[in-house]
Design a protein around this motif. Structure first.
Motif, mmCIF file in Angstrom:
data_model
loop_
_atom_site.group_PDB
_atom_site.id
_atom_site.type_symbol
_atom_site.label_atom_id
_atom_site.label_comp_id
_atom_site.label_asym_id
_atom_site.label_seq_id
_atom_site.Cartn_x
_atom_site.Cartn_y
_atom_site.Cartn_z
ATOM 1 N N ILE A 1 31.658 37.003 43.763
ATOM 2 C CA ILE A 1 31.640 38.179 43.028
ATOM 3 C C ILE A 1 32.054 39.643 43.675
ATOM 4 O O ILE A 1 32.738 40.399 43.342
ATOM 5 N N GLN A 2 31.908 39.394 44.978
ATOM 6 C CA GLN A 2 31.998 40.539 45.801
ATOM 7 C C GLN A 2 33.570 40.542 46.242
ATOM 8 O O GLN A 2 34.149 41.385 46.525
ATOM 9 N N ILE B 1 35.928 40.112 43.919
ATOM 10 C CA ILE B 1 36.433 40.968 42.809
ATOM 11 C C ILE B 1 37.076 42.446 43.368
ATOM 12 O O ILE B 1 38.311 42.585 43.162
ATOM 13 N N LEU C 1 40.196 42.101 45.639
ATOM 14 C CA LEU C 1 41.447 41.751 45.147
ATOM 15 C C LEU C 1 41.755 43.003 44.328
ATOM 16 O O LEU C 1 42.962 43.145 44.209
ATOM 17 N N LEU C 2 40.780 43.751 43.645
ATOM 18 C CA LEU C 2 41.481 44.935 42.675
ATOM 19 C C LEU C 2 42.009 45.828 43.803
ATOM 20 O O LEU C 2 43.031 46.586 43.614
ATOM 21 N N VAL D 1 45.300 38.328 35.836
ATOM 22 C CA VAL D 1 43.951 37.541 35.331
ATOM 23 C C VAL D 1 44.262 36.307 34.690
ATOM 24 O O VAL D 1 43.620 35.079 34.824
ATOM 25 N N VAL E 1 44.409 36.263 47.902
ATOM 26 C CA VAL E 1 43.600 35.295 47.418
ATOM 27 C C VAL E 1 43.304 34.127 48.327
ATOM 28 O O VAL E 1 41.977 34.043 48.601
#
Length: 306
Positions: free
Chosen positions: A10-11, A13, A16-17, A73, A283
């Protein structure tokens, strides 16, 4: 452990944004009109406008970014503006070449660096220690492209033992891996030495020796395992650096990998290919570091992952 992995994913995300925003912004801030490059310098204005409409370059920047993220996505990176081929078809063959180069170079650097670091720590201030650290300093200081050219000059041109360019056969792998992995080996050697010296001075190592355990058992079973945590961290960072920074090595040895592809497509203003390539590298980098964090638990059972 499971909760830790979920929390870390979750961290990732926002990371990567952030990467997507940076690469998207840099590509759009780069001088030059992609439509003009595609159409040619002498193309009429109407042709350029048609290409801009087809590529969506006339849409507002936020709309273009939203479409890029939405497609990413769904693992749909669109088509190359230069070749009209799907981006995935352009990227994956090149990605696996660079990935193999980074993996082999990491294995080389870890193998050489660990051995050198252990010898240097066990024989502190000896001739071997000083020599290894001098070689490591040389490995950290020299440019990769220069070292690659020197290896090519000696082993390919003068001795004729290895091919100077290309990728695929075992003979073609040796020189690029040595070139890219030498700096990593120097970093691993220095970190291993520092971490081993810190561990060797601990009380439990002296206790193990006092019990009559063989020096090899003390070093490899007790000292090395506890000294590996900072070394593993460095290895994870090195792998990401090798994956992202292989462009010079690929250029020297004419390897058709991701580095060469990114440089060529930046010059051609091929936004979809460059954005997808950088995002894929990001990623892989963050997931390698996630694996490094998970490995801490196996190296030291006292670490609480939750």
């Amino acid at each position: 452990m499971f909760q830790f992995i979920v929390r870390r994913i979750i961290q990732l995300i926002p990371v990567l944004l952030g990467v997507s925003i940076i690469v998207f912004s840099l590509m759009h801030l780069t001088p030059g009109n992609p439509a003009q490059i595609i159409a040619g310098e002498s193309a009429p204005k109407e042709t350029i406008e048609q290409i801009e409409n087809r590529l969506g370059l006339n849409d507002p920047i936020p709309v273009q970014y939203f479409n890029f993220v939405k497609d990413a996505v769904m693992l749909d990176f669109g088509s190359s503006w230069r070749t009209s081929l799907p981006v995935s078809q352009e990227l994956w063959p090149k990605f696996w070449v660079t990935f193999e180069l980074a993996v082999y170079s990491t294995i080389f650097s870890v193998f050489l660096g660990l051995i050198a670091g252990i010898i240097s720590a066990v024989r502190q201030y000896s001739f071997a220690d000083v020599g290894i650290m001098l070689v490591a300093l040389f490995g950290l200081s020299m440019p990769n492209f220069w070292f690659g050219l020197m290896l090519m000059q000696w082993f390919s041109i003068k001795l004729g033992w290895l091919p100077p360019t290309g990728w695929g056969s075992p003979e073609q792998v040796i020189l690029p891996v040595i070139t890219l992995g030498t700096m990593g080996a120097a970093v691993v050697a220095r970190m291993t030495r520092s971490s081993m010296l810190d561990v060797i001075s601990q009380d439990y190592i002296r206790t193990a020796r006092a019990k009559g355990l063989k020096e090899r058992v003390v070093i490899y079973r007790h000292a090395l395992k506890n000294a590996l945590i900072p070394v593993v961290t460095v290895i994870g960072l090195q792998f990401g650096s090798l994956l992202a920074g292989a462009v010079l090595t690929e250029s020297v040895f004419a390897i058709n990998g991701m580095g060469k592809l990114i440089i060529d497509r930046i010059l051609a203003r091929d936004f979809p290919v460059v954005q997808a390539a950088v995002l894929i590298i990001a990623v892989v980098f963050v997931f390698v570091n996630l694996i490094v964090d998970i490995s801490y638990k196996f190296l030291n059972k006292r670490i609480d992952m939750d």
